[in-house]
Design an enzyme around this catalytic site. Sequence first.
Site, PDB file in Angstrom:
ATOM      1  N   CYS A   1       0.830  -1.206   0.000  1.00 49.89           N
ATOM      2  CA  CYS A   1       0.000   0.000   0.000  1.00 49.89           C
ATOM      3  C   CYS A   1       0.870   1.263   0.000  1.00 49.89           C
ATOM      4  CB  CYS A   1      -0.912  -0.046   1.230  1.00 49.89           C
ATOM      5  SG  CYS A   1      -1.765   1.494   1.608  1.00 49.89           S
TER       6      CYS A   1
ATOM      7  N   CYS B   1       0.137   3.708   2.814  1.00 49.50           N
ATOM      8  CA  CYS B   1       0.616   3.137   4.083  1.00 49.50           C
ATOM      9  C   CYS B   1       2.104   3.405   4.250  1.00 49.50           C
ATOM     10  CB  CYS B   1       0.374   1.629   4.128  1.00 49.50           C
ATOM     11  SG  CYS B   1      -1.351   1.130   4.064  1.00 49.50           S
TER      12      CYS B   1
END
Length: 147
Positions: free
Chosen positions: A71, A74
């Site tokens: 991600c 993230c």
Amino acid sequence: MSTDPLHIVCPHCHTTNRVAAADLAGAPDCGKCHQPLFNGHPVALDDEAAFDKHIARSQVPVLVDFWAPWCGPCRMMAPAFEQAAQQLEPHMRLAKVNTEAVQNLAVRHNIRSIPTLALFVNGREVARQPGAMGAADIVRWARSQLR
């Protein structure tokens, strides 16, 4: 501030320690492994038993970043979450859960998007915030949930 001891779970060996609230700022060590109970870094909780113990036994709030290595947002938020740990500890434990490594936790906590921050107090989730944030926003949001 209360003089009653708080239960603090060690981020290294996951042993529950009793620490007087007034002693939190004094960099207490774990009674078992003698490592610092707070080191200004989020603890990786990529094991369901460790996650459950930290959430259920810690008497300081636990702010969890549910994330995944693939991600992009993230990975962008990771340094901000690290900075937030330096500001929020020792009055809050910061933890990271890799949803790829522990998919059952993501399912159990109904994580639908990542990154997602979830704040746990006394064993139950009290607030949730999806999406990436900077360090100042993480700190401000976490503190505002405890008022």
